[in-house]
Design a protein around this motif. Structure first.
Motif, PDB file in Angstrom:
ATOM      1  N   VAL A  45      12.489  -7.349  24.869  1.00  0.00           N
ATOM      2  CA  VAL A  45      11.765  -6.222  24.477  1.00  0.00           C
ATOM      3  C   VAL A  45      11.846  -4.934  25.425  1.00  0.00           C
ATOM      4  CG1 VAL A  45       9.516  -5.681  24.251  1.00  0.00           C
ATOM      5  CG2 VAL A  45      10.235  -7.710  23.188  1.00  0.00           C
ATOM      6  N   GLN A  46      12.011  -5.408  26.607  1.00  0.00           N
ATOM      7  CA  GLN A  46      12.326  -4.243  27.579  1.00  0.00           C
ATOM      8  C   GLN A  46      13.485  -3.594  27.443  1.00  0.00           C
ATOM      9  OE1 GLN A  46      12.772  -4.982  32.055  1.00  0.00           O
ATOM     10  NE2 GLN A  46      10.382  -4.144  32.167  1.00  0.00           N
ATOM     11  N   GLY A  47      14.694  -4.359  27.364  1.00  0.00           N
ATOM     12  CA  GLY A  47      15.759  -3.765  27.179  1.00  0.00           C
ATOM     13  C   GLY A  47      15.968  -3.000  25.946  1.00  0.00           C
ATOM     14  N   ARG A  48      15.306  -3.171  24.817  1.00  0.00           N
ATOM     15  CA  ARG A  48      15.336  -2.547  23.553  1.00  0.00           C
ATOM     16  C   ARG A  48      14.521  -1.344  23.588  1.00  0.00           C
ATOM     17  NH1 ARG A  48      14.757  -7.138  18.694  1.00  0.00           N
ATOM     18  NH2 ARG A  48      16.890  -8.121  19.185  1.00  0.00           N
ATOM     19  N   THR A  49      13.573  -1.263  24.564  1.00  0.00           N
ATOM     20  CA  THR A  49      12.354  -0.170  24.429  1.00  0.00           C
ATOM     21  C   THR A  49      12.464   0.778  25.428  1.00  0.00           C
ATOM     22  OG1 THR A  49      10.785  -1.745  25.370  1.00  0.00           O
ATOM     23  CG2 THR A  49      10.930  -1.627  22.844  1.00  0.00           C
ATOM     24  N   VAL A  50      13.049   0.396  26.674  1.00  0.00           N
ATOM     25  CA  VAL A  50      13.096   1.164  27.969  1.00  0.00           C
ATOM     26  C   VAL A  50      14.232   1.255  28.629  1.00  0.00           C
ATOM     27  CG1 VAL A  50      12.052   1.271  30.418  1.00  0.00           C
ATOM     28  CG2 VAL A  50      10.717   0.203  28.651  1.00  0.00           C
ATOM     29  N   PRO A  51      14.658   2.591  28.823  1.00  0.00           N
ATOM     30  CA  PRO A  51      16.265   2.916  29.344  1.00  0.00           C
ATOM     31  C   PRO A  51      16.439   2.232  30.639  1.00  0.00           C
ATOM     32  CG  PRO A  51      14.905   4.833  29.231  1.00  0.00           C
ATOM     33  CD  PRO A  51      14.018   3.787  28.943  1.00  0.00           C
ATOM     34  N   PRO A  53      12.799  -1.916  18.104  1.00  0.00           N
ATOM     35  CA  PRO A  53      13.813  -1.845  16.998  1.00  0.00           C
ATOM     36  C   PRO A  53      14.076  -2.897  16.614  1.00  0.00           C
ATOM     37  CG  PRO A  53      14.473  -1.022  19.283  1.00  0.00           C
ATOM     38  CD  PRO A  53      13.185  -1.103  19.378  1.00  0.00           C
ATOM     39  N   ALA A  54      14.766  -3.360  15.770  1.00  0.00           N
ATOM     40  CA  ALA A  54      15.162  -4.611  15.296  1.00  0.00           C
ATOM     41  C   ALA A  54      16.305  -5.002  15.937  1.00  0.00           C
ATOM     42  CB  ALA A  54      15.557  -4.543  13.689  1.00  0.00           C
ATOM     43  N   ARG A  77      11.603  -9.517  18.898  1.00  0.00           N
ATOM     44  CA  ARG A  77      11.219 -10.507  20.182  1.00  0.00           C
ATOM     45  C   ARG A  77       9.849 -10.382  20.404  1.00  0.00           C
ATOM     46  NH1 ARG A  77      16.777 -11.315  20.831  1.00  0.00           N
ATOM     47  NH2 ARG A  77      17.506 -11.643  18.686  1.00  0.00           N
ATOM     48  N   ARG A  78       9.257  -9.153  20.120  1.00  0.00           N
ATOM     49  CA  ARG A  78       7.664  -8.953  20.702  1.00  0.00           C
ATOM     50  C   ARG A  78       6.774 -10.312  19.914  1.00  0.00           C
ATOM     51  NH1 ARG A  78       8.249  -5.061  16.689  1.00  0.00           N
ATOM     52  NH2 ARG A  78       6.526  -5.070  15.083  1.00  0.00           N
ATOM     53  N   ASP A  95      17.691   8.052  28.873  1.00  0.00           N
ATOM     54  CA  ASP A  95      16.800   8.606  27.959  1.00  0.00           C
ATOM     55  C   ASP A  95      17.707   9.273  26.609  1.00  0.00           C
ATOM     56  OD1 ASP A  95      14.519   7.695  28.967  1.00  0.00           O
ATOM     57  OD2 ASP A  95      13.756   9.391  29.178  1.00  0.00           O
ATOM     58  N   GLN A  96      18.598   9.976  26.811  1.00  0.00           N
ATOM     59  CA  GLN A  96      19.248  10.947  26.061  1.00  0.00           C
ATOM     60  C   GLN A  96      20.232   9.688  25.050  1.00  0.00           C
ATOM     61  OE1 GLN A  96      18.664  13.866  24.762  1.00  0.00           O
ATOM     62  NE2 GLN A  96      16.996  13.933  26.311  1.00  0.00           N
ATOM     63  N   ALA A  97      20.545   8.845  25.787  1.00  0.00           N
ATOM     64  CA  ALA A  97      21.580   7.926  25.436  1.00  0.00           C
ATOM     65  C   ALA A  97      21.077   7.015  24.227  1.00  0.00           C
ATOM     66  CB  ALA A  97      22.265   6.989  26.334  1.00  0.00           C
ATOM     67  N   LEU A  98      19.545   7.006  24.230  1.00  0.00           N
ATOM     68  CA  LEU A  98      18.768   6.177  23.147  1.00  0.00           C
ATOM     69  C   LEU A  98      18.795   6.874  21.696  1.00  0.00           C
ATOM     70  CD1 LEU A  98      16.008   4.896  25.394  1.00  0.00           C
ATOM     71  CD2 LEU A  98      17.707   3.745  24.750  1.00  0.00           C
ATOM     72  N   PRO A  99      18.705   6.144  20.712  1.00  0.00           N
ATOM     73  CA  PRO A  99      18.350   6.741  19.382  1.00  0.00           C
ATOM     74  C   PRO A  99      17.148   7.608  19.406  1.00  0.00           C
ATOM     75  CG  PRO A  99      19.048   4.522  19.150  1.00  0.00           C
ATOM     76  CD  PRO A  99      18.641   4.741  20.648  1.00  0.00           C
TER      77      PRO A  99
END
Length: 443
Positions: free
Chosen positions: A154-160, A223-224, A99-100, A19-23
């Motif tokens: 989408v899952q890779g961009r939004t969930v750690p 995110p884009a 991609r959503r 989680d902390q590694a995400l923007p």
């Protein structure tokens, strides 16, 4: 703490480091996005149970009087056409920054196809109805192509990492509950005497579910580009063509090539359940003869397997794939040995063994499927993940046709022989899977 965060934290074991590694913005949106993905995937899996090429559609063909030869085309069209074209659809997906929207488009295509099937079920009969439904199923499978490619991104961009398998598991469990309820409803409303009108209404429900999938998915805050990817390569004019990049992946990317090989060997859990149905009917049991019974068995496997395997996939997706495939192969061998034992009567006990084996292999298929999906999302990022998804599914579409044809040919001579062949392949896949590199949480 927001309501979404409280609910999400109760349902999912959080991965604090990931989680902390995400923007910051992506991290804030994780709970709400996770719940939306659970809801959309639940609706999607429930729609799959309704528009099911292995249970509902064959039953519909029998009710409509469609020639038996067309019934044999349902599974190959649904499975192969949802995978084979993915490498060719990749350029379209790569051009979409969000991609959503691609996923929502695929969901709406499936909704329209299910609606066309429902109308045909209500108005058509015989050969003509069968041809129209097969055509609608082909379009349905193409829509599924878009969803399959886009969902991993989408899952890779939004969930750690460390939470993705749990989200898939929660959705699988929820859809299993829906399927069990649906199966009980089918048996209560019509059972084996379910009419074309009732099946048309069921398919209409499926169309509504897919519209719901699109609406929920469009609310995901995506995110884009992938947070794990430093630069966005989708608009790189100097990049080779997607087909050339796809071939290069298989030729030069050894970890990806090994994953595709393992995935091909894990078809044991996908292709063996129908053979257990055939053997159980031959043994004189009708426990799985009704449409409601099939749906209940499939739903119960999802209900149990979703929660059971979700956290395991986050700890080690490769081990989950391997262990589930190895266990499925062992179940097949044990069932064949027990049913060949002359002490067992041809009906009662032998039939119960086969029904139990059907359920266990279906349950283990949930583990294999969840493990390979989580592994694919975790092993890459950004556009590489898109290409991995498309290329592996296209290759699997070809392999599925080949292995399915071979196992069907063997089954024409001996159904136990076909099951034994799949068990051997599954055992080899279990060994090969343990040699894959670890890409998941590893906890």
């Amino acid at each position: 703490m927001s309501t979404a965060e409280r609910i999400y934290s109760r349902l999912v074991t959080r991965s604090e480091d990931a989680d902390q590694a995400l923007p910051e913005q992506v991290r804030r949106d994780v709970p709400a996005n996770g719940l939306r993905l659970v809801g959309a995937t639940t609706l999607q899996s429930s729609g799959d149970q309704v528009v099911n090429a292995g249970t509902v559609l064959p039953w519909l063909f029998a009710v409509l009087g469609v020639p038996a030869g067309l019934t044999g085309l349902l599974k190959p069209i649904r499975e192969s056409l949802s995978m084979l074209p993915q490498a060719f659809l990749t350029p379209f997906v790569l051009r979409a920054r969000h991609r959503r929207r691609v996923f929502a488009l695929g969901a709406l295509v499936q909704a329209a196809s299910a609606a066309a099937m429902a109308a045909t079920a209500a108005l058509g009969r015989g050969l003509g109805a069968g041809v129209v439904i097969l055509g609608a199923l082909a379009v349905f499978a193409l829509g599924r192509c878009l969803c399959s490619i886009a969902s991993k991104d989408v899952q890779g961009r939004t969930v750690p990492k460390g939470e993705r398998g749990q989200i898939t598991g929660l959705a699988t469990t929820a859809s299993g509950l829906v399927a069990v309820t649906l199966g009980l409803g089918i048996r209560w409303l019509g059972g084996d005497a379910l009419t074309a009108g009732g099946l048309a209404a069921l398919l209409g429900l499926g169309a509504a579910l897919w519209v719901g999938v699109a609406l929920v998915y469009l609310r995901v805050r995506e995110p884009a580009q992938d947070p794990e990817e430093a630069t966005d390569t989708a608009d790189d004019d100097d990049a080779p063509s997607p087909l050339r990049r796809s071939w290069s992946l298989l030729r030069e990317d050894a970890p990806f090539r090994r994953f595709v090989t393992v995935r091909a060997l894990l078809l044991v859990t996908s292709l063996s359940p129908p053979f257990f149905v055939v053997l159980s009917l031959e043994a004189g049991t009708d426990a799985l003869a009704g449409l409601g019974g099939f749906v209940i068995a499939s739903g119960a496997a999802s209900l149990i397997g979703g929660r059971l395997f979700g956290r395991v996939a986050d700890r080690s997706s490769r081990r989950l794939m391997s262990w589930a495939a190895g266990a499925a192969s062992a179940v097949i061998v044990a069932a064949l040995v027990l049913t060949a034992w002359p002490v067992l009567p041809p009906g009662g006990a032998a039939g119960l063994v086969l029904v139990g084996a059907f359920f266990l292999v279906t349950l283990l298929h949930t583990g294999v499927r969840m493990g390979r999906k989580t592994y694919l999302v975790d092993m890459a990022s950004g556009d590489t993940r898109t290409l991995y998804t498309a290329v592996s599914n296209t290759v699997m579409g070809v392999i599925l046709l080949v292995v399915g044809a071979v196992s069907s040919a063997v089954a024409a001579v001996s159904v136990p022989g076909a099951l034994l062949l799949l068990a051997v392949l599954g055992g080899a896949g279990a060994v090969a899977g343990l040699r894959l590199p670890e890409v998941s949480g590893g906890r």
